[in-house]
Design a protein around this motif. Sequence first.
Motif, short mmCIF file in Angstrom:
data_model
loop_
_atom_site.label_atom_id
_atom_site.label_comp_id
_atom_site.label_asym_id
_atom_site.label_seq_id
_atom_site.Cartn_x
_atom_site.Cartn_y
_atom_site.Cartn_z
N GLU A 86 0.87 -1.17 0.00
CA GLU A 86 0.00 0.00 0.00
C GLU A 86 0.91 1.22 0.00
O GLU A 86 1.76 1.37 0.88
CB GLU A 86 -0.93 0.04 1.20
CG GLU A 86 -1.77 1.30 1.21
CD GLU A 86 -3.04 1.19 2.03
OE1 GLU A 86 -3.38 2.18 2.70
OE2 GLU A 86 -3.67 0.12 2.00
N VAL A 87 0.72 2.07 -1.01
CA VAL A 87 1.51 3.30 -1.11
C VAL A 87 0.67 4.40 -0.50
O VAL A 87 -0.31 4.87 -1.09
CB VAL A 87 1.88 3.61 -2.57
CG1 VAL A 87 2.78 4.83 -2.62
CG2 VAL A 87 2.55 2.42 -3.23
N GLY A 88 1.05 4.80 0.72
CA GLY A 88 0.27 5.78 1.46
C GLY A 88 0.63 7.21 1.09
O GLY A 88 1.47 7.47 0.21
N THR A 89 -0.01 8.15 1.77
CA THR A 89 0.26 9.56 1.54
C THR A 89 1.74 9.86 1.80
O THR A 89 2.29 9.51 2.85
CB THR A 89 -0.62 10.42 2.46
OG1 THR A 89 -1.99 10.17 2.16
CG2 THR A 89 -0.32 11.90 2.26
N GLY A 90 2.40 10.47 0.83
CA GLY A 90 3.83 10.75 0.92
C GLY A 90 4.70 9.62 0.42
O GLY A 90 5.91 9.80 0.24
N GLY A 91 4.11 8.47 0.18
CA GLY A 91 4.88 7.34 -0.33
C GLY A 91 5.20 7.51 -1.81
O GLY A 91 4.41 8.05 -2.58
#
Length: 361
Positions: free
Chosen positions: A56-61
């Motif tokens: 999972e590529v989260g916020t800022g990732g």
Amino acid sequence: NSDGGGTLSLAEKCTYTLTANQDGNGLPEIVQPITIHGNGATIARAANADQFRFFEVGTGGDLKLRHLTLTRGKSSAAFEEGGAINVVAGGRLDLDHTTLHNNSTDDIESDQGGAIYNEGITTIRNSTLSKNSGYDGGAIANEYGKLEIETSKFTGNVSGDYAGAILNEYGTTTIRKSLFDYNYAEDGGAVYSYDGLTEIEKSVFKYNVAEYGGAIYHSADSFHLRESTVAYNTAYYDGGGLYLEDSATIENSKIYGNTATAQQGGGVYISLPGSQEVAIRRTVISGNQAPGNGQTGGGIYIGTGDLVTLTDVKVTDNTSDEPAGGIHNDGTVTTYGKIKIIDNVPTNCTGSTNPVPNCFG
């Protein structure tokens, strides 16, 4: 993540088998810039493991994958979207020479993005997405995000509803120099575009299958197809090659050998609401079929009241069961430049409700 990002290099051609579910993912959430050089390695979910995607590529990732294969990812019931990777609105994903094979969402009756679900920014180059499955978007579901694809291959992906390969819904999708073959969906065997901007250039769509729109189903907003080939696709009902339900531009392309098995528009089926318009320029539409009993428009079917402009277009050697075999026109067609509509069976345009300029017989 704890170091503010970094680069990982995997052992060459090694298989890394993951067994643990971490909040729906096989690996920790990506919240920093991280690059993984696969060196030909594979990351796989163990066959007897709980269901989970890989990333999972989260916020800022900002996740970059290179020369890596992801296989057997399967989203869990609690974390539904994206069988291999989920990109949230504030995340970025970049794939180069990466393969996503045999990934799926938990429930093919409801969940989207068999391999990737994108609400952020995703870029894919020189990659292959094969035999992934999801309810909408067998390979990728792009919702509200930005998706760019170049020199990649989508093959054998399956959707239970819309878009065997790529669903673009409320987002922006650009596809260049890519191949789509043997994908399947109910609507849009390879691509389904709804309420977003979809641009396709220098790409090939072959042997895709759907009930409506064998290769592509465009439902709403903006659609452009340029310098591309749509060939040998099949729709059981309307639109063997393309099903166009809103404004669209088709130019410098080849649409041939497609079949609408039971209904109309072997090459292109057009059914527009309101005052929308389809423009087709410098395009060849040939050898398409609408062979079903009583069906028409082997080359192009134009619905009631629809507006279509043809510029330097060739419509040849298309067939249907009933006239017209070339262009069936229930709307208004305007022609420009050199128009060649010949050798269609049983007629070129005769039998349509309305005449087509520069079409005889």
